[in-house]
Design a protein around this motif. Structure first.
Motif, PDB file in Angstrom:
ATOM      1  N   ARG A 207       1.721 -32.426  22.201  1.00 27.70           N
ATOM      2  CA  ARG A 207       2.367 -31.394  21.397  1.00 27.70           C
ATOM      3  C   ARG A 207       3.818 -31.790  21.135  1.00 27.70           C
TER       4      ARG A 207
ATOM      5  N   ASP B 235       6.218 -30.442  19.453  1.00 28.71           N
ATOM      6  CA  ASP B 235       7.226 -29.392  19.638  1.00 28.71           C
ATOM      7  C   ASP B 235       7.757 -29.390  21.061  1.00 28.71           C
ATOM      8  N   GLU B 236       6.802 -29.478  21.986  1.00 29.92           N
ATOM      9  CA  GLU B 236       7.176 -29.432  23.393  1.00 29.92           C
ATOM     10  C   GLU B 236       8.021 -30.634  23.780  1.00 29.92           C
TER      11      GLU B 236
ATOM     12  N   TYR C  16       9.997 -32.427  21.977  1.00 28.28           N
ATOM     13  CA  TYR C  16      11.376 -32.348  21.462  1.00 28.28           C
ATOM     14  C   TYR C  16      12.173 -31.250  22.146  1.00 28.28           C
ATOM     15  N   ARG C  17      11.484 -30.253  22.669  1.00 23.30           N
ATOM     16  CA  ARG C  17      12.220 -29.184  23.353  1.00 23.30           C
ATOM     17  C   ARG C  17      12.693 -29.595  24.734  1.00 23.30           C
TER      18      ARG C  17
ATOM     19  N   ARG D  51      10.784 -37.241  14.082  1.00 23.81           N
ATOM     20  CA  ARG D  51       9.401 -36.888  14.382  1.00 23.81           C
ATOM     21  C   ARG D  51       8.385 -37.791  13.687  1.00 23.81           C
TER      22      ARG D  51
ATOM     23  N   ASP E 129      -3.529 -24.242  18.898  1.00 29.28           N
ATOM     24  CA  ASP E 129      -2.583 -24.968  18.078  1.00 29.28           C
ATOM     25  C   ASP E 129      -2.513 -24.250  16.718  1.00 29.28           C
TER      26      ASP E 129
ATOM     27  N   GLU F  77      -0.860 -24.694  14.057  1.00 30.72           N
ATOM     28  CA  GLU F  77      -0.909 -25.597  12.910  1.00 30.72           C
ATOM     29  C   GLU F  77      -2.358 -25.924  12.546  1.00 30.72           C
TER      30      GLU F  77
ATOM     31  N   THR G   5       1.464 -19.567   9.411  1.00 35.24           N
ATOM     32  CA  THR G   5       1.846 -19.333  10.803  1.00 35.24           C
ATOM     33  C   THR G   5       2.584 -18.006  10.938  1.00 35.24           C
TER      34      THR G   5
END
Lengths: 339, 511
Positions: free
Chosen positions: B199, B201-202, B204-205, B229, B462, B464, B492
């Motif tokens: 994932r 998003d995770e 990058y967080r 990304r 997910d 997306e 979303t």
């Protein structure tokens, strides 16, 4: 709930109530799973007490206990083995071999009469354990081979059963027949061994390794449990206890009897499973096994009390119990998964 | 100074060079993302780091000293703990026993101190948002809670390094936040973390650094914030960046041509099950992908299972092609043309010990057998067809499925379902725990199948995937349908709004 939950009160409370209900169901189911055999035992004893005047006598109770002693020891070892997900078919043969060896060794005194069967049966257990744990052979096959081997060895020692070894030591003999507070010494020994077994299984790291190995061998290994060592030890224990059971029987009967004990491993498995231990491993208790052993013993005793019923009915009834228990376990496990 | 480091490590398996001169360094307090496609060598590298495998070449260094971990226990004792993608605990033992297994507090007599164990277990788990009775069997907990127990266990032993392999794959959003809180704590304590996830998003967080593996080699390592990304994805896939940009992040192509007036292939009405499902109803037309949206525990998996006959219902009907299923069981559902891909691939799907061929053939045996006998030739034909069509990467039909990567296991499972020639396909988290490449393949396969006229029900955490994959999304909350998104509304934002709006309406109703 965690502080970060922003859910409003009402649904959160409903969820919490749901969780509590699920937890309660889970506790009840697990209690039945663990102690069901005990409840059945109590019922059967009450019925027997009401129906047979002789049943409730102290002597009869003592008889039931003494008769159940060897099976109890073997079932104790079997409980550990089955919880690891294994099976030990060699114990019936080891029990007979242990009896013969014990009677033979009694010519040198009480101590050898106990030690010789322990050493020999313990060694067979070591062999079983090493083959199962290190070569990853199936426990069923390894212990079946040990069953045949031990039986052959016993036949060889006893010249095809024609030579009977009488117990030479009076002290050893009196251990088998004597009693303390009206209850035979063998029963006291079994009580002590069971107490140790219970502490070992429930209150030590080894005991929890036993559960972990049976619950999931791969996970246990990743969690750092010494899987192979644990397996070897349960088969060694099983062998030792079968040897001890043989010695007790020799002391009781005054000789190493070669015909008894055939199929005893199956009685032990039945007692363990009736006691609520999962044949697939990972769960089980010793109190359950005690209840299972006594249940089989009491049924036998009741049939003896009736008198004219052939004793083969005992096996029929035990078989019926076993079937009921397995069905009940399956049902309970399902109930538990849904909640 | 590196905390844990491998230098030029190689690992070979029969026919495969899993790691080829890989170097990787983890610094104290660093959250290091390890990413790569199926078979890129991530799992192998983790297993080398944790003592499951011994490297064939190269060096493993821990706190600047060369080390050799013979077993996972050696690595754990040294302070390297791991939480695995699939929860690796003992389901039949209690929560507390799982937490403390092998390092239980003991009394002076050497016996386990259960009172202390239960007390401490309760305290520790509260920090992870788990408030259940610690005497309960672990297996009776939800997957997310089990994962939290595994995490608590991994952190508890004075860990210097924590390796997390797909830790969020079974967590719900709130639990993910708890997990990130724990990771920040560990980071502050100077503990090094290797974080494996698909994932983005995770990543990058939470991650500082990234190492990208491809085909057993390191293709990039550096600060994650400095890596775009799209560049990350293209490095992972080894594909052209513009191609990735053009194709988007998922393998879905968009709308499916469905005749709005076609008769539904699947019709569900009034599905109700005690506490879990309340009057669920929806229809799926041939060629349509209907998504089931909602939070974890909203009843999505239960709905899927109920339709497939694997979950007890009190009332409600399921009809396939207009024909109602009488008292649905799994067997009747399969006969009617419903194929279900369960959420937990390992426990409910594949048979890891059997070969690819046997796994695929399992479900078609009843169809192919005549008088109880099955023609080997016919099976071979089917197996070959689906292995080709789904591009299952295995050494051959006889390879054990347990040895395949997650993505390929999933494809084997899909092959088995398709071999029954279903009319309706129920997919519960079809791309969970599989890498980006395989994910796109599975997604485009779903598209393709819908194109052939199958009705598809898709459950995915997910967002997306759900938004891009589904033509319509039926939103569930607390076991009831609370809304439906169609056409241009399938976004979303709309999905989150529906879930949130539903919550507001219900609250006001309660007060």
């Amino acid at each position: 709930m965690t502080p970060m939950v922003s859910d409003p009160e009402a649904p959160a409370a409903a969820v919490a109530a749901d969780v509590r209900r699920a937890e309660r169901t889970d506790r009840v189911v697990s209690l039945v799973q663990r102690q069901g055999a005990l409840a059945v035992l109590v019922v059967v004893v009450l019925v027997a007490t009401a129906s047979f005047p002789n049943f409730r006598s102290f002597d009869n109770a003592a008889t039931v206990l003494v008769a159940a002693a060897p099976l109890a020891l073997i079932a104790l070892g079997m409980t550990f083995v089955i919880i690891t997900g294994g099976i030990d078919l060699s114990v019936g043969s080891l029990y007979v071999l242990g009896g013969v060896v014990s009677a033979y060794a009694s010519q040198w005194g009480v101590l050898p009469a106990f030690l010789a069967p322990l050493v020999i049966c313990g060694l067979v257990g070591v062999l079983n354990g090493i083959l199962i744990a290190y070569t990853r052979m199936a426990p069923f096959i390894v212990t079946l081979a040990a069953l045949l081997g031990a039986r052959g060895l016993m036949r060889a020692i006893s010249d095809e059963g024609s030579t009977t070894y009488l117990v030479q030591s009076d002290a050893f003999r009196s251990f088998g027949t004597g009693s303390f507070l009206g209850i035979g010494y063998p029963v006291w020994l079994v009580v002590v061994v069971f107490a140790l077994g219970m502490v070992l299984l429930a209150r030590t790291r080894f005991g929890h390794s036993v559960y972990a190995v049976g619950g999931s061998e791969d996970a246990a290994a990743l969690m750092g449990v010494a899987v192979r060592r644990t397996k070897v030890w349960v088969y060694v224990m099983s062998g030792l206890l079968a040897g001890l059971a043989g010695a007790i029987n020799a002391a009781k009967l005054g000789s190493g009897v070669t015909v008894l004990g055939i199929g005893l491993e199956l009685d032990a498995i039945a007692a363990v499973v009736i006691g609520g231990t999962l044949l697939t491993g990972g769960a089980g208790t010793i109190t359950g096994t005690i209840a299972g052993v006594l249940l089989l013993g009491v049924i036998q005793n009741m049939i003896n009390q009736v008198g004219n019923v052939p004793s083969s009915y005992q096996q029929l009834i035990s078989g019926g119990f076993l079937a009921v228990v397995v069905v009940a376990q399956t049902y309970l496990a399902k109930l538990r998964r849904v909640t | 100074m590196a905390l844990l480091e491998v230098v030029d490590v190689a690992k070979e398996f029969p026919g495969v060079r899993a790691l080829d001169g890989v170097s990787f360094a983890l610094r104290p307090g660093e959250v290091h993302a390890l990413v790569g496609e199926n078979g890129a060598g991530k799992s192998t590298l983790i297993k080398v780091l944790t003592g499951v495998y011994q490297p064939d070449g190269g060096e493993l260094r821990y706190r600047d000293e060369p080390v050799r971990f013979g077993t996972p226990m050696d690595a754990q004792r040294a302070g390297i703990s791991t939480i695995y993608q699939e929860v690796n605990l003992i389901p039949l033992m209690s929560v507390a026993h799982n937490l403390f297994l092998g390092r239980e507090p003991r009394t002076r007599l050497g016996l386990l101190d259960e009172g202390r164990m239960y007390r401490e277990a309760g305290e520790i788990l509260r920090r992870y948002g788990v408030t259940t009775d610690v005497r309960r069997q672990l297996g009776t907990l939800a997957l997310g809670a089990q994962q939290m127990v595994a995490l608590a266990r991994a952190v508890m032993i004075d860990a210097k390094v924590v390796i997390m392999d797909e830790p969020t794959s079974s967590l719900e959003p709130r639990e993910v936040e708890t997990l990130f809180g724990v990771i920040r704590d560990l980071h502050a304590q100077g503990i090094g973390i290797v974080y494996v996830s698909h994932r983005l998003d995770e990543l990058y967080r939470i991650c500082d650094t990234v190492t990208i593996l491809r085909d057993g080699r390191v293709v990039h390592t550096g600060k994650l914030a400095e890596l775009e990304r799209i560049r990350l994805v293209s490095l992972m896939l080894g594909r052209d960046m513009s191609a990735v940009r053009r194709e988007g992040f998922t393998g879905f192509t968009g709308e499916h041509a469905t005749a709005a007036d076609a008769a539904p292939v699947l019709e569900v009405t009034g599905l109700t099950s005690r506490h879990k499902l309340h009057d669920i109803g929806f229809a799926v037309r041939p060629g349509e992908v209907v998504g089931l949206g909602g939070l974890l525990g909203a009843g999505r998996s239960e709905t899927i299972k109920a339709i497939g006959g694997a979950y007890p219902v009190d009332s409600g009907t399921v009809a396939v092609g207009g024909k109602e299923l009488k008292r649905p069981t799994t067997v009747r559902a399969v006969r009617a043309g419903i194929a279900t891909q369960p959420e937990d691939r390992k426990a409910e799907g594949i048979v890891p010990g059997l070969s690819v061929r046997e796994n695929i053939a399992l479900a078609v045996l009843p169809r192919l057998s005549r008088f109880g006998l099955v023609s080997d030739r016919k099976i071979d034909e089917i197996v070959r067809t689906y292995m080709d069509r789904l591009q299952i990467k295995a050494s051959g039909p006889d390879q054990r499925v347990g040895d395949l990567s997650g993505g390929n296991q999933q494809k084997v499972l899909l092959a088995r379902l398709l071999a029954t020639r279903p009319r309706v396909l129920l997919l519960d988290e079809p791309t969970r725990g599989i890498d980006v490449g395989a994910k796109a393949e599975v997604q485009s396969l779903i598209d393709e199948l819908a194109g052939e006229g199958l009705g598809v029900v898709l459950v995915s955490s997910d967002a997306e995937e759900l938004i891009e994959g589904a033509d319509r999304v039926v939103v569930l909350r607390d076991g009831a349908v609370v809304g439906e998104l169609r056409g241009a509304d399938v976004t979303t934002e709309a999905l989150l709004e529906t879930i949130a709006a539903a919550a507001v309406v219900e609250d006001s109703g309660d007060q």
